[in-house]
Design a protein around this motif. Structure first.
Motif, PDB file in Angstrom:
ATOM      1  N   MET A   1       0.454  -8.058   9.318  1.00 27.15           N
ATOM      2  CA  MET A   1       0.623  -8.743   8.041  1.00 27.15           C
ATOM      3  C   MET A   1       1.575  -7.973   7.121  1.00 27.15           C
ATOM      4  N   ILE A   2       1.834  -6.700   7.430  1.00 26.60           N
ATOM      5  CA  ILE A   2       2.709  -5.872   6.597  1.00 26.60           C
ATOM      6  C   ILE A   2       4.155  -6.358   6.735  1.00 26.60           C
ATOM      7  N   GLU A   3       4.836  -6.575   5.641  1.00 27.16           N
ATOM      8  CA  GLU A   3       6.172  -7.173   5.663  1.00 27.16           C
ATOM      9  C   GLU A   3       7.233  -6.226   6.216  1.00 27.16           C
ATOM     10  N   ASP A   4       7.217  -4.964   5.821  1.00 25.74           N
ATOM     11  CA  ASP A   4       8.232  -4.016   6.271  1.00 25.74           C
ATOM     12  C   ASP A   4       8.011  -3.671   7.739  1.00 25.74           C
ATOM     13  N   ALA A   5       9.052  -3.805   8.558  1.00 29.84           N
ATOM     14  CA  ALA A   5       8.924  -3.619  10.005  1.00 29.84           C
ATOM     15  C   ALA A   5       8.521  -2.191  10.374  1.00 29.84           C
ATOM     16  N   ASP A   6       9.154  -1.188   9.735  1.00 26.79           N
ATOM     17  CA  ASP A   6       8.825   0.207  10.048  1.00 26.79           C
ATOM     18  C   ASP A   6       7.378   0.519   9.688  1.00 26.79           C
ATOM     19  N   SER A   7       6.968   0.107   8.493  1.00 20.19           N
ATOM     20  CA  SER A   7       5.588   0.350   8.061  1.00 20.19           C
ATOM     21  C   SER A   7       4.603  -0.351   8.988  1.00 20.19           C
ATOM     22  N   ARG A   8       4.958  -1.543   9.403  1.00 21.68           N
ATOM     23  CA  ARG A   8       4.106  -2.310  10.321  1.00 21.68           C
ATOM     24  C   ARG A   8       3.928  -1.557  11.642  1.00 21.68           C
ATOM     25  N   ASN A   9       5.021  -1.033  12.188  1.00 23.06           N
ATOM     26  CA  ASN A   9       4.946  -0.313  13.461  1.00 23.06           C
ATOM     27  C   ASN A   9       4.184   0.995  13.337  1.00 23.06           C
TER      28      ASN A   9
ATOM     29  N   LEU B   1       0.821  -1.210   0.000  1.00 20.97           N
ATOM     30  CA  LEU B   1       0.000   0.000   0.000  1.00 20.97           C
ATOM     31  C   LEU B   1       0.856   1.261   0.000  1.00 20.97           C
ATOM     32  N   CYS B   2       1.934   1.260   0.767  1.00 18.35           N
ATOM     33  CA  CYS B   2       2.804   2.433   0.903  1.00 18.35           C
ATOM     34  C   CYS B   2       4.202   2.076   0.394  1.00 18.35           C
ATOM     35  N   ASP B   3       4.575   2.614  -0.742  1.00 16.63           N
ATOM     36  CA  ASP B   3       5.836   2.269  -1.401  1.00 16.63           C
ATOM     37  C   ASP B   3       6.941   3.216  -0.919  1.00 16.63           C
ATOM     38  N   SER B   4       7.844   2.701  -0.081  1.00 19.95           N
ATOM     39  CA  SER B   4       8.912   3.536   0.487  1.00 19.95           C
ATOM     40  C   SER B   4       9.885   4.033  -0.575  1.00 19.95           C
ATOM     41  N   GLU B   5       9.974   3.340  -1.699  1.00 16.59           N
ATOM     42  CA  GLU B   5      10.883   3.758  -2.762  1.00 16.59           C
ATOM     43  C   GLU B   5      10.290   4.894  -3.602  1.00 16.59           C
ATOM     44  N   GLN B   6       8.982   5.007  -3.624  1.00 12.56           N
ATOM     45  CA  GLN B   6       8.321   6.021  -4.435  1.00 12.56           C
ATOM     46  C   GLN B   6       7.923   7.258  -3.624  1.00 12.56           C
ATOM     47  N   LEU B   7       7.744   7.098  -2.325  1.00 11.74           N
ATOM     48  CA  LEU B   7       7.252   8.183  -1.480  1.00 11.74           C
ATOM     49  C   LEU B   7       8.379   8.825  -0.674  1.00 11.74           C
ATOM     50  N   GLU B   8       8.277  10.135  -0.460  1.00 14.35           N
ATOM     51  CA  GLU B   8       9.205  10.813   0.447  1.00 14.35           C
ATOM     52  C   GLU B   8       9.010  10.260   1.856  1.00 14.35           C
ATOM     53  N   ARG B   9      10.020  10.449   2.692  1.00 15.46           N
ATOM     54  CA  ARG B   9      10.007   9.858   4.031  1.00 15.46           C
ATOM     55  C   ARG B   9       8.741  10.234   4.806  1.00 15.46           C
ATOM     56  N   PHE B  10       8.419  11.534   4.875  1.00 18.77           N
ATOM     57  CA  PHE B  10       7.243  11.966   5.632  1.00 18.77           C
ATOM     58  C   PHE B  10       5.969  11.376   5.046  1.00 18.77           C
ATOM     59  N   ASP B  11       5.864  11.394   3.723  1.00 18.74           N
ATOM     60  CA  ASP B  11       4.664  10.871   3.067  1.00 18.74           C
ATOM     61  C   ASP B  11       4.509   9.374   3.311  1.00 18.74           C
ATOM     62  N   ASN B  12       5.621   8.654   3.312  1.00 22.68           N
ATOM     63  CA  ASN B  12       5.562   7.213   3.545  1.00 22.68           C
ATOM     64  C   ASN B  12       5.115   6.909   4.972  1.00 22.68           C
ATOM     65  N   VAL B  13       5.646   7.658   5.932  1.00 17.65           N
ATOM     66  CA  VAL B  13       5.235   7.472   7.334  1.00 17.65           C
ATOM     67  C   VAL B  13       3.748   7.743   7.481  1.00 17.65           C
ATOM     68  N   GLU B  14       3.294   8.837   6.874  1.00 16.38           N
ATOM     69  CA  GLU B  14       1.875   9.186   6.993  1.00 16.38           C
ATOM     70  C   GLU B  14       0.993   8.149   6.307  1.00 16.38           C
ATOM     71  N   CYS B  15       1.460   7.594   5.193  1.00 18.00           N
ATOM     72  CA  CYS B  15       0.701   6.546   4.508  1.00 18.00           C
ATOM     73  C   CYS B  15       0.544   5.327   5.411  1.00 18.00           C
ATOM     74  N   SER B  16       1.634   4.926   6.066  1.00 13.21           N
ATOM     75  CA  SER B  16       1.600   3.750   6.935  1.00 13.21           C
ATOM     76  C   SER B  16       0.694   3.992   8.144  1.00 13.21           C
ATOM     77  N   MET B  17       0.760   5.193   8.712  1.00 15.14           N
ATOM     78  CA  MET B  17      -0.092   5.499   9.862  1.00 15.14           C
ATOM     79  C   MET B  17      -1.560   5.573   9.440  1.00 15.14           C
TER      80      MET B  17
ATOM     81  N   THR C   1      -2.866   3.856   7.107  1.00 17.36           N
ATOM     82  CA  THR C   1      -3.322   2.476   6.940  1.00 17.36           C
ATOM     83  C   THR C   1      -3.926   1.979   8.245  1.00 17.36           C
ATOM     84  N   GLY C   2      -3.245   2.267   9.353  1.00 18.24           N
ATOM     85  CA  GLY C   2      -3.774   1.897  10.660  1.00 18.24           C
ATOM     86  C   GLY C   2      -5.077   2.597  10.972  1.00 18.24           C
TER      87      GLY C   2
END
Length: 490
Positions: free
Chosen positions: A357-365, A318-334, A336-337
């Motif tokens: 179920m999310i594979e990436d540990a940071d995104s999961r947290n 859902l949140c692609d860390s390679e395509q999104l800036e750091r802040f945007d990726n964090v906000e996407c993951s949050m 999701t929750g």
């Protein structure tokens, strides 16, 4: 003679089969007599609710169906899912939430005027709940959380079309949320905003007089979503004026709800083109961008999960860390929750199971953190909703054209000035509430002194944001209202 022997054998076999069947039936009957499916110590033949453990065998309405499996315990015609007094057939409603049912309450709306002297004795929510009780019960009795939420959204859309006052519709959604019929009113308030805009086709008219504290601003998000959706449907170009759509609300807490709603609206316009939505946010001021990106990600994650489901593959990508800036990726993951909270009826354990179920540990947290914060905010709102006087207000102070100093505070900011030639910023606050400023680095020195009426306030903090050193943050809690001076330290 041979035929006689065969007939005799057939009769003997049939007799034996009959005996076996009879014995089996008796054994089955005995098992049935002593069966106890729910293991509550009461055999099913005597249990008034054999599928649900109910040792007390309570049956409030004496209809031979135990309360544990009776959907209307007091047999008053109102489902227990809505009945606030489900063992009292004389009462079902308490929409002023004072603990007294309407039939016994002498002041149903708790306005201090006795019902006998009150021209409008009932709350708007009770009037609407009574009027649309059958529709509400249809949604309340759905077991599937997602389907129940969809049902309520459709119901509130129809209600908004039929009734004149949108605030009354929001009041009903809040009341139903308080009694547990709706998981959270924020989602359905989006639909009230959608329909309101469709009826007015004017953002200002739709937002005028509305209170963003109701259902945590969901109505505002719905209005802006509908505005941008209509522009896209009509084939019109993205409006250049989008940065000023919310300006009439500057100085009120509703302003931040409107800016957040822009993010929802961008996704309605750009669809799956997430980068275009984010770029539109990034062209706003510093804190506007933060609010806007939150709106983008809430709408984006909701769209994807609604369309594609909640599988490991969907949530992990859902949140692609390679395509999104750091802040945007964090906000996407949050976000999701946040979205998963609505899909699981704000059940933390169920939501956490999905986040895991999310594979990436940071995104999961970050997903788990977003889930936790959403549930916390929802519970806080239910027990102690914020009012306009104590709610934070986003009050940008525009300087040198498009640049601004963004200020967050429950206090009202006035008399704002930037004296660039001497590096001084001054303004007034009307009460001693926290103040947070985001200041372009060009307007501050490496060290700044903050005073309120000449005194240094408590909890003073200052830091550079790691955004190319372009922004600085200053926050403080004043001891009193008055004049704030931010001056450079030589």
């Amino acid at each position: 003679m041979a035929n006689f022997v065969i007939d005799k054998k057939i009769k003997l076999v049939l007799a034996l089969l009959g005996a076996i069947i009879c014995l089996s039936f008796l054994a089955w009957s005995e098992d049935r007599i002593f069966a106890d499916f729910d293991n509550d110590g009461i055999t099913d033949s005597d249990d008034n609710c054999p599928l649900n453990a109910n040792l007390a065998q309570t049956d409030s309405d004496y209809d031979t169906v135990g309360d544990e499996c009776d959907t209307d315990d007091d047999n008053d015609g109102v489902s227990d899912s809505l009945d606030q007094f489900d063992t009292n057939p004389l009462d079902w409603a308490d929409f002023d939430f004072d603990g007294i049912g309407s039939s016994q309450d002498t002041d149903d709306d708790n306005d201090g005027i006795l019902d006998t002297n009150d021209s409008y004795p009932m709350t708007a929510s009770e009037i609407l709940a009574t009027k649309y009780l059958d529709n509400i019960e249809t949604c309340a009795e759905m077991n599937d959380g997602t389907m129940r939420l969809v049902c309520y959204s459709e119901f509130f859309g129809t209600l908004t079309e039929n009734e004149k006052n949108n605030s009354d519709a929001l009041e009903l959604s809040i009341a139903l949320s308080k009694i547990g019929a709706i998981d959270d009113c924020h989602f359905v308030s989006h639909e009230i905003g959608h329909v309101s805009y469709e009826m007015t086709t004017d953002v200002t008219k739709s937002l005028q007089g509305m209170d963003g504290t109701m259902c945590r601003g969901g109505y505002f998000h719905g209005v802006l979503s509908s505005y941008f959706h209509n522009i896209e449907e009509l084939g019109k170009s993205f409006p250049d004026s989008y940065q000023t759509i919310c300006d009439d609300l500057i100085g009120s807490s509703n302003y931040q709800d409107c800016v957040h709603g822009l993010g929802h609206g961008f996704v309605h316009y750009f669809g799956d083109d997430l980068n275009s939505s984010l770029e539109s946010c990034h062209d706003l001021s510093f804190y506007q961008n933060i609010l806007c990106v939150k709106g983008v990600m809430m709408q984006y994650t909701d769209n994807v999960i609604t369309r594609n489901g909640m599988s490991k593959d969907v949530l992990s990508n859902l949140c692609d860390s390679e395509q999104l800036e750091r802040f945007d990726n964090v906000e996407c993951s949050m976000s999701t929750g946040t979205t998963l909270a609505f899909f699981t009826n704000h059940d933390f354990e169920k939501g956490k199971e999905l986040c895991n179920m999310i594979e990436d540990a940071d995104s999961r947290n970050y997903c788990i953190e977003g889930l936790r914060l959403e549930i916390q905010d929802s519970e806080k709102y239910e027990s102690n909703p914020l009012t306009e006087d104590i709610r934070e207000k986003f009050q940008p102070q525009f300087i040198e054209g498009s640049k601004s100093i963004d200020i967050r505070s429950p206090a009202i900011i006035s008399d704002f000035q930037v004296m660039k030639e001497v590096g001084v910023i001054s303004f007034s606050i009307d009460k001693p509430q926290y103040v947070i400023l985001y200041i372009p680095s060009e307007f501050v020195a490496s060290k700044m002194l903050v005073t309120v009426n000449g005194q240094i306030p408590m909890d003073l903090k200052s830091q550079d944001y790691l955004l190319g050193k372009e922004m600085a943050m200053i926050s403080f809690v004043p001891n009193q209202s008055g004049t704030v001076l931010i001056t450079p330290v030589q």
